[in-house]
Design an enzyme around this catalytic site. Structure first.
Site, short mmCIF file in Angstrom:
data_model
loop_
_atom_site.label_atom_id
_atom_site.label_comp_id
_atom_site.label_asym_id
_atom_site.label_seq_id
_atom_site.Cartn_x
_atom_site.Cartn_y
_atom_site.Cartn_z
N ASP A 146 0.85 -1.19 0.00
CA ASP A 146 0.00 0.00 0.00
C ASP A 146 0.89 1.24 0.00
O ASP A 146 2.02 1.20 0.49
CB ASP A 146 -0.90 0.02 1.24
CG ASP A 146 -2.19 0.79 1.03
OD1 ASP A 146 -2.11 2.01 0.78
OD2 ASP A 146 -3.28 0.20 1.13
N ASP A 181 4.23 2.54 -4.13
CA ASP A 181 3.30 3.19 -5.04
C ASP A 181 3.24 2.34 -6.31
O ASP A 181 4.15 2.38 -7.15
CB ASP A 181 3.77 4.60 -5.36
CG ASP A 181 2.75 5.39 -6.17
OD1 ASP A 181 1.84 4.77 -6.75
OD2 ASP A 181 2.87 6.63 -6.23
N TYR A 188 -15.28 5.57 -12.71
CA TYR A 188 -14.94 4.49 -11.77
C TYR A 188 -15.37 3.14 -12.35
O TYR A 188 -14.59 2.18 -12.39
CB TYR A 188 -15.63 4.74 -10.43
CG TYR A 188 -15.33 3.71 -9.37
CD1 TYR A 188 -14.21 3.83 -8.56
CD2 TYR A 188 -16.18 2.63 -9.16
CE1 TYR A 188 -13.94 2.89 -7.58
CE2 TYR A 188 -15.92 1.69 -8.18
CZ TYR A 188 -14.79 1.82 -7.40
OH TYR A 188 -14.52 0.88 -6.44
N GLY A 240 -22.88 10.34 -12.48
CA GLY A 240 -22.35 8.97 -12.50
C GLY A 240 -22.91 8.09 -11.41
O GLY A 240 -22.56 6.91 -11.33
#
Length: 306
Positions: free
Chosen positions: A31, A49, A133, A263
């Site tokens: 993470d 990352d 998304y 959305g």
């Protein structure tokens, strides 16, 4: 053999790391701490990352890929950031699995890939996302299938309903609680309050994940994971208000057609018969999930009724 959880410091990832460790597994949590900071000290934690690089994992069994930007609403505004965190990160997670000779890849997709589809929505329904998304999750699914077809990686995608409860840090329950803590006399509701969606408790999700890890025999497959009923936003508000012993005035912010934001899928109920055929079903109804999640959140906030 190592169990690798990308996004392991996040909400679902943290719960999954805990469960895998409880089962005696060797767990690697990856993470960058952008959307969560939960680190189980019994796991091997890599602050990485995944937009930029990824580790090579020795003796890799399964990659549970959860790392992503979890905010559907901001995907319509911060498009490039969501693309990097949802698509580029998924590609690098797949590359990590490939170069590490991992045996299994579990991708955490979303019900948003369907857009506004007929309900209950089965896996056979055409995917027509209405948010970035959902679009980027669908692209992730396509990459996972491509890697399965071309690199021999066994894989499964999970199209999730709304997950809540436990240490949840975002979503409608948390949003309502935070708003009422700031102003107990008024509750701002995004949309017209009539949006109706399915909610699954996080522990039920963990059970589904482990079942698919053990029972999925196809080279690649995808499953809806959600509840068998649904609940309106107004009903959620009522549950939160009852638990906080408040009676605020409701103020609605409708972005059009009853949506909470551009959305926003107004109605979502998944057909979960496919995964139920493997032996899983949710233990709690959507209403019970919201009630439990509200109690969990208030307990963490040490909130006491006046």
């Amino acid at each position: 053999m190592s169990q690798v959880v990308t996004g392991g410091a996040g909400y679902i990832g943290g719960h999954l790391v805990d469960k895998l460790l409880d089962l005696g597994k060797e767990v690697i949590s990856i993470d960058d701490l952008s959307f969560g900071n939960y680190i189980n000290p019994k796991s091997r934690f890599f602050r990485t990352d995944l937009r930029v690089t990824f580790p090579k994992v020795e003796e890799c069994d399964t990659v549970f890929h959860l790392a992503a930007n979890p905010d559907v609403r901001t995907s319509m505004e911060n498009i490039e950031d969501h693309f990097e965190r949802d698509v580029k990160v998924s590609l690098n997670a797949l590359e990590m699995a490939r170069v590490s000779d991992c045996k299994f890849f579990i991708f955490f997709s979303s019900s948003t890939v369907y857009g506004e589809a007929p309900v209950p929505t089965s896996e056979d329904v055409e995917t027509r996302p209405i948010s970035n998304y959902g679009l980027f999750k669908l692209m992730g699914e396509q990459m996972v299938k491509f890697y399965s077809d071309n690199y021999g990686l066994k894989a499964v995608s999970l199209r999730l309903a709304n997950i809540t409860g436990g240490r949840v840090s975002h979503g409608v329950v948390i949003d309502f609680i935070k708003k009422l803590l700031r102003n107990p006399n008024e509750l701002e509701i995004l949309g017209n309050g009539k949006q109706r969606k399915s909610y699954l408790y996080v522990e039920d999700l963990i059970d589904a994940i482990l079942l698919l890890q053990n029972k999925s025999i196809d080279k690649y497959n995808f499953y809806n994971v959600g509840n068998e009923d649904w609940i309106t936003v107004e009903e959620i508000a009522q549950i939160v208000e009852d638990k906080m012993n408040l009676r605020p005035v409701h103020r609605y912010l409708d972005s059009g057609d009853g949506r909470g934001w551009k959305g926003d899928v107004r109605f979502m109920l998944l057909d979960i018969s496919k995964i139920k055929a493997l032996g899983w079903k949710p233990k709690l109804s959507s209403k019970e999930v919201v009630l439990r999640a509200t109690e969990d959140a208030l307990r963490l906030l040490n909130y006491a009724k006046s």
